[in-house]
Design an enzyme around this catalytic site. Structure first.
Site, mmCIF file in Angstrom:
data_model
loop_
_atom_site.group_PDB
_atom_site.id
_atom_site.type_symbol
_atom_site.label_atom_id
_atom_site.label_comp_id
_atom_site.label_asym_id
_atom_site.label_seq_id
_atom_site.Cartn_x
_atom_site.Cartn_y
_atom_site.Cartn_z
ATOM 1 N N ASN A 10 -3.056 29.962 34.681
ATOM 2 C CA ASN A 10 -3.655 31.295 34.776
ATOM 3 C C ASN A 10 -4.272 31.407 36.173
ATOM 4 O O ASN A 10 -5.324 30.822 36.432
ATOM 5 C CB ASN A 10 -4.718 31.424 33.668
ATOM 6 C CG ASN A 10 -5.520 32.704 33.786
ATOM 7 O OD1 ASN A 10 -5.163 33.610 34.542
ATOM 8 N ND2 ASN A 10 -6.614 32.786 33.037
ATOM 9 N N LYS A 12 -5.558 33.887 37.573
ATOM 10 C CA LYS A 12 -6.685 34.847 37.637
ATOM 11 C C LYS A 12 -6.529 35.763 38.859
ATOM 12 O O LYS A 12 -5.407 36.023 39.283
ATOM 13 C CB LYS A 12 -8.025 34.103 37.605
ATOM 14 C CG LYS A 12 -8.102 33.128 36.426
ATOM 15 C CD LYS A 12 -9.481 32.608 36.142
ATOM 16 C CE LYS A 12 -9.411 31.652 34.958
ATOM 17 N NZ LYS A 12 -10.723 31.188 34.525
ATOM 18 N N HIS A 102 -8.357 36.935 26.995
ATOM 19 C CA HIS A 102 -9.072 35.902 27.752
ATOM 20 C C HIS A 102 -10.570 36.251 27.740
ATOM 21 O O HIS A 102 -10.939 37.422 27.782
ATOM 22 C CB HIS A 102 -8.537 35.833 29.184
ATOM 23 C CG HIS A 102 -9.061 34.643 29.925
ATOM 24 N ND1 HIS A 102 -10.321 34.622 30.467
ATOM 25 C CD2 HIS A 102 -8.519 33.425 30.173
ATOM 26 C CE1 HIS A 102 -10.520 33.435 31.026
ATOM 27 N NE2 HIS A 102 -9.446 32.696 30.860
ATOM 28 N N GLY A 180 -14.007 26.870 33.942
ATOM 29 C CA GLY A 180 -14.436 26.905 35.341
ATOM 30 C C GLY A 180 -15.724 26.146 35.609
ATOM 31 O O GLY A 180 -16.329 26.289 36.665
HETATM 32 P P1 PGA Z 1 -10.321 26.593 34.148
HETATM 33 O O1 PGA Z 1 -9.884 28.017 33.497
HETATM 34 O O2 PGA Z 1 -9.166 25.656 33.936
HETATM 35 O O3 PGA Z 1 -10.588 26.897 35.578
HETATM 36 O O4 PGA Z 1 -11.537 26.151 33.379
HETATM 37 C C1 PGA Z 1 -9.164 28.081 32.289
HETATM 38 C C2 PGA Z 1 -8.933 29.513 31.913
HETATM 39 O O5 PGA Z 1 -9.812 30.348 32.104
HETATM 40 O O6 PGA Z 1 -7.845 29.860 31.399
#
Ligand code: PGA
Length: 261
Positions: A10, A12, A102, A180
């Protein structure tokens, strides 16, 4: 039953078009020596504006090892919905998956369980696969309502969907406090929650669908956590944010998931 693992990146709101193309090319280069049958299903979800170029890069490579996803959609086909993008518009670029629900969309864009359900129904009707996200906040976890919250999210998301369509869907369990933050959810605990989700799926769509539906873990997944996550009985792959933004680390995660194929 063996479920083919899914490793989905993802991206983002990161990467312009050139960066997105370079990243998908780097991922395809990184898996070029691995036979497709030995790989998990690999999915990348760029921003909308990069979808055409990433789609073209995937087609140009022709390896068939990386599938395309959108990070969101609107459930109506067309109309006066300023700023929205429909599934049929996403489908034009040969995307196979759409991430819905999400926690960032729920938190910042007021996406509700009802909206997630409408999107899931429309995505499946269009012949694409939804990646349906769910997960609890830290407050909910501390209050001991994790399982009830997730059961409610998944029950609503799957409302009115035929068991055969539920079986084709992908669910991602992403504890919000692990996204995150670098605080990965303990794998045994993630597996426990994912088993609970599978029981909820069995309840709404039957044991057959529950056995087939792929349920991913998401939240600070990185190359050093994937082995342990894939070793769990019910974790069928990962939805990866930060570690999907560099080809090297994403390819290492893909390689970690090859053991589960
Ligand atoms: P992350 O995000 O791996 O940076 O924790 C996962 C997500 O939000 O799908």
């Amino acid at each position: 039953m063996t479920r083919r693992p899914v490793i989905a990146g993802n991206w983002k709101m990161h990467n312009d078009t050139a960066e997105s193309v370079a990243l998908v090319n780097g991922i395809m280069e990184g898996v070029k020596d691995i036979d497709k049958s030995a790989l998990p299903e690999v999915v990348v979800a760029p921003v909308f504006t990069s979808i055409p170029a990433v789609s073209e890069a995937i087609a140009k490579c022709g390896c068939g090892k990386v599938a395309l996803a959108a990070q969101n959609c609107y459930h109506e086909v067309k109309g006066a919905y300023t700023g929205e993008v429909s599934i049929y518009m996403i489908k034009e670029f040969k995307a196979d998956y759409i991430i819905i629900g999400h926690s960032e969309r729920r938190q910042y864009f007021s996406e509700t369980d009802e909206m997630v359900n409408k999107k899931a129904v429309a995505i499946l009707n269009a012949g694409l696969t939804p990646i349906i996200c769910c997960g609890e906040s830290l407050e909910q976890r501390e209050a001991g309502v994790t399982d009830a919250h997730i059961a409610a999210q998944i029950t609503k998301a799957l409302e009115g969907i035929e068991p055969s369509d539920v079986a084709k869907s992908v669910i991602a369990y992403e504890p919000i406090w692990a996204i995150g933050t670098g605080k990965t959810c303990d794998s045994v605990e993630a597996n426990r929650v994912i088993k609970t989700i599978r029981a909820v799926v069995a309840n709404v769509a039957g044991a057959g669908a529950a056995d087939k539906v792929r349920i991913l873990y998401g939240g600070s997944v990185n190359p050093s956590t994937i082995d342990e996550q894939m070793a769990q009985s019910d974790i069928d792959g990962a939805l990866v944010g930060g570690a999907s933004l560099k080809a090297d680390s994403f390819v290492d995660i893909i390689k970690g998931a090859c053991k589960g194929v």
